[in-house]
Design an enzyme around this catalytic site. Structure first.
Site, mmCIF file in Angstrom:
data_model
loop_
_atom_site.group_PDB
_atom_site.id
_atom_site.type_symbol
_atom_site.label_atom_id
_atom_site.label_comp_id
_atom_site.label_asym_id
_atom_site.label_seq_id
_atom_site.Cartn_x
_atom_site.Cartn_y
_atom_site.Cartn_z
ATOM 1 N N HIS A 1 7.077 2.523 -0.357
ATOM 2 C CA HIS A 1 7.135 2.811 -1.794
ATOM 3 C C HIS A 1 6.107 3.877 -2.138
ATOM 4 O O HIS A 1 5.026 3.900 -1.564
ATOM 5 C CB HIS A 1 6.874 1.542 -2.620
ATOM 6 C CG HIS A 1 7.388 1.651 -4.015
ATOM 7 N ND1 HIS A 1 6.689 2.297 -4.998
ATOM 8 C CD2 HIS A 1 8.558 1.247 -4.565
ATOM 9 C CE1 HIS A 1 7.413 2.265 -6.109
ATOM 10 N NE2 HIS A 1 8.552 1.650 -5.871
ATOM 11 N N ASP B 1 14.520 -3.145 -2.988
ATOM 12 C CA ASP B 1 15.879 -3.013 -2.465
ATOM 13 C C ASP B 1 16.130 -3.838 -1.208
ATOM 14 O O ASP B 1 17.277 -3.994 -0.795
ATOM 15 C CB ASP B 1 16.187 -1.537 -2.172
ATOM 16 C CG ASP B 1 16.307 -0.742 -3.449
ATOM 17 O OD1 ASP B 1 17.060 -1.173 -4.324
ATOM 18 O OD2 ASP B 1 15.628 0.298 -3.576
HETATM 19 N N1 CMC Z 1 10.789 3.616 7.252
HETATM 20 C C1 CMC Z 1 10.065 4.260 8.176
HETATM 21 N N2 CMC Z 1 9.055 5.096 7.873
HETATM 22 C C2 CMC Z 1 8.779 5.261 6.576
HETATM 23 C C3 CMC Z 1 9.482 4.616 5.567
HETATM 24 C C4 CMC Z 1 10.530 3.769 5.948
HETATM 25 N N3 CMC Z 1 11.257 3.123 5.045
HETATM 26 N N4 CMC Z 1 8.983 4.961 4.369
HETATM 27 C C5 CMC Z 1 7.992 5.806 4.616
HETATM 28 N N5 CMC Z 1 7.856 5.988 5.954
HETATM 29 C C6 CMC Z 1 6.891 6.820 6.624
HETATM 30 C C7 CMC Z 1 7.329 8.274 6.618
HETATM 31 O O1 CMC Z 1 8.135 8.583 7.718
HETATM 32 C C8 CMC Z 1 6.023 8.969 6.624
HETATM 33 O O2 CMC Z 1 5.492 8.936 7.927
HETATM 34 P P1 CMC Z 1 4.764 10.237 8.554
HETATM 35 O O3 CMC Z 1 3.588 10.486 7.648
HETATM 36 O O4 CMC Z 1 4.416 9.790 9.930
HETATM 37 O O5 CMC Z 1 5.774 11.323 8.482
HETATM 38 C C9 CMC Z 1 5.127 8.084 5.762
HETATM 39 O O6 CMC Z 1 5.679 6.788 5.876
HETATM 40 C C10 CMC Z 1 5.087 8.510 4.311
HETATM 41 O O7 CMC Z 1 6.428 8.647 3.840
HETATM 42 P P2 CMC Z 1 6.867 9.574 2.625
HETATM 43 O O8 CMC Z 1 8.307 9.878 2.749
HETATM 44 O O9 CMC Z 1 5.935 10.741 2.489
HETATM 45 O O10 CMC Z 1 6.581 8.606 1.414
HETATM 46 P P3 CMC Z 1 7.189 8.768 -0.008
HETATM 47 O O11 CMC Z 1 6.239 8.223 -0.955
HETATM 48 O O12 CMC Z 1 7.631 10.179 -0.218
HETATM 49 O O13 CMC Z 1 8.539 7.919 0.107
HETATM 50 C C11 CMC Z 1 10.153 6.279 -0.129
HETATM 51 C C12 CMC Z 1 8.771 6.760 -0.567
HETATM 52 C C13 CMC Z 1 10.501 5.034 -0.899
HETATM 53 C C14 CMC Z 1 11.189 7.382 -0.426
HETATM 54 C C15 CMC Z 1 10.139 5.982 1.392
HETATM 55 O O14 CMC Z 1 9.224 4.928 1.657
HETATM 56 C C16 CMC Z 1 11.522 5.674 1.927
HETATM 57 O O15 CMC Z 1 12.261 6.601 2.292
HETATM 58 N N6 CMC Z 1 11.907 4.369 1.997
HETATM 59 C C17 CMC Z 1 13.248 3.996 2.406
HETATM 60 C C18 CMC Z 1 14.224 4.135 1.235
HETATM 61 C C19 CMC Z 1 13.997 3.069 0.209
HETATM 62 O O16 CMC Z 1 13.855 1.891 0.522
HETATM 63 N N7 CMC Z 1 14.011 3.474 -1.062
HETATM 64 C C20 CMC Z 1 13.811 2.541 -2.195
HETATM 65 C C21 CMC Z 1 12.500 2.800 -2.868
HETATM 66 S S1 CMC Z 1 11.908 1.526 -3.943
HETATM 67 C C22 CMC Z 1 13.040 1.189 -5.194
HETATM 68 C C23 CMC Z 1 13.912 2.278 -5.651
HETATM 69 O O17 CMC Z 1 13.424 3.328 -6.086
HETATM 70 O O18 CMC Z 1 15.129 2.083 -5.632
#
Ligand code: CMC
Length: 372
Positions: A257, A308
């Protein structure tokens, strides 16, 4: 501060939703989400988000009546939905229907605060019916008309299934609607506010929001979680599968998140509801797999489940088709979107940020066609 993704950028003042991502606190108008999940109803939360305070008894009854009455949708919208039923996914149908509903709205282009409050209630009622009616239409079943005397959660399950749902399922959906109702400047709410800030109408703002919610990094994640659970298929395959996904640097849907560094407080309730529903179901497989995935992702990536993750197994065990999970998110989040749109209109200024330019240096020559 990281420019990409506007991480930690404060882009609006808002009195609707407070989040402390380090402490895992979420509150609507200052009231803790755990207390709301235990004691409130979706209709009461709608009033809280729209009006900024809890309703008195008569105000709550009026809100229930208004949302109930607004669940009726015009016949031409039902015909339109029927024309989409062969090809459009439910989230596409919802996005398109909300846009179409603007043409049928009795308040039309009226942008007065009173008309916009009515539109907030109307869209909240209508979206539930659009989702349920569309599901019936694509299954080739007769649309079940809304019953304004029922709660929103009760009526949506009845309109979907054609009969009154068990009270445990109604309460589970009601809590899920409470938990999904608002979440500060999440991507879809931000999209709604950007649209509203141009002084465009509420239907346009909500259409923007639905299009934004649809993506798998936001509301679309719940459907993607179920897809992953089905691909894995059995508890004994979880470890190898999840470790292989992580080794391939794939994202595990339903984890991570932008704001919470600790457990998403909504996941606490959804995990428990998923467990309870599993224990009264024929199989606990979907809950057991989810729990094992959570253990591995916690241990390997230090990532927590978000809203989710457990909503996927919960909805599936309640008999809801996977491609309705994200539309159901919208059925709830419409309350937050419209509260934010009303707040944006009340203190409006155009939202128009700048970009850091990274293109070719200025000036570049305009090269004639024959010389390229
Ligand atoms: N699985 C594996 N690695 C992850 C995940 C995940 N779900 N989420 C983040 N990471 C890793 C990412 O690969 C990165 O690693 P590195 O620095 O080694 O490249 C690090 O954590 C930071 O990730 P980020 O993409 O920069 O973080 P963000 O704040 O931009 O992304 C997020 C937030 C929710 C988009 C992301 O955690 C994600 O893609 N999660 C999976 C999709 C998901 O469940 N979305 C629902 C979000 S909550 C409710 C909603 O909005 O609906």
């Amino acid at each position: 501060m990281q420019v990409q993704g506007l991480e930690d950028v404060v882009a609006a003042e808002s009195s609707i939703c407070f989040i402390d991502g380090d402490k895992g606190i979420l509150s609507y108008r200052g009231i803790d989400i755990h207390e709301l999940a235990r004691k409130s109803t979706f209709e009461e939360v709608c009033f809280l988000l729209w009006e900024g305070r809890l309703p008195a008894r008569e105000e709550l009854a009026a809100t229930q009546r208004e949302i109930g009455a607004e669940r009726a949708i015009p016949g031409e919208i039902l015909s339109f939905l029927a024309s989409l039923a062969r090809t459009a996914a439910p989230m596409e149908a919802l996005r398109t229907a909300v846009s179409a509903l603007s043409a049928a709205d009795p308040d039309g282009a009226d942008m007065s605060p009173a008309a916009n409050r009515r539109k907030a209630r109307r869209l909240t009622g209508q979206i539930g019916t659009v989702v349920a009616a569309y599901e019936r239409l694509r299954r080739g079943q007769a649309v079940v008309p809304p019953d304004p005397g029922r709660s929103h959660a009760d009526d949506i399950l009845r309109m979907l299934g054609g009969q009154t749902a068990p009270s445990s399922a109604v309460r589970a959906l009601d809590i899920a609607l409470i938990l999904h109702a608002d979440h500060e400047l999440n991507a879809s709410t931000f999209a709604a506010r950007v649209t509203a800030a141009t002084l465009s109408d509420m239907h346009s703002a909500v259409t923007s929001a639905i299009g934004t919610l649809k993506g798998p990094l936001h509301g679309g994640a719940n459907e993607a979680v179920l897809q992953m659970l089905r691909e894995i298929g059995s508890l004994d395959r979880v470890d190898a599968d999840i470790r292989a996904r992580l080794a391939r640097k794939e994202r595990i849907m339903g984890f991570g998140h932008r704001v919470y560094s600790t457990e998403d407080p909504r996941a606490t309730h959804l995990r428990e509801m998923s467990r309870q529903v599993a224990e009264s179901s024929a199989t606990t497989l979907w809950y057991d797999m989810s729990q094992r995935i959570e253990q591995i992702v916690n241990a390997e990536k230090k990532l927590n489940a978000n809203v989710d993750f457990y909503s996927a197994s919960l909805y599936f065990m309640l008999g809801i088709p996977p491609d309705l999970f994200t539309p159901l998110f919208a059925v709830s989040r419409i309350s937050g979107w419209t509260a934010h749109v009303l707040e944006q209109y009340a203190h409006n200024r155009l939202i128009r940020p700048r970009a850091e330019y990274t293109g070719p240096s200025y000036p570049q020559p305009y090269v004639p066609m024959d010389a390229r």
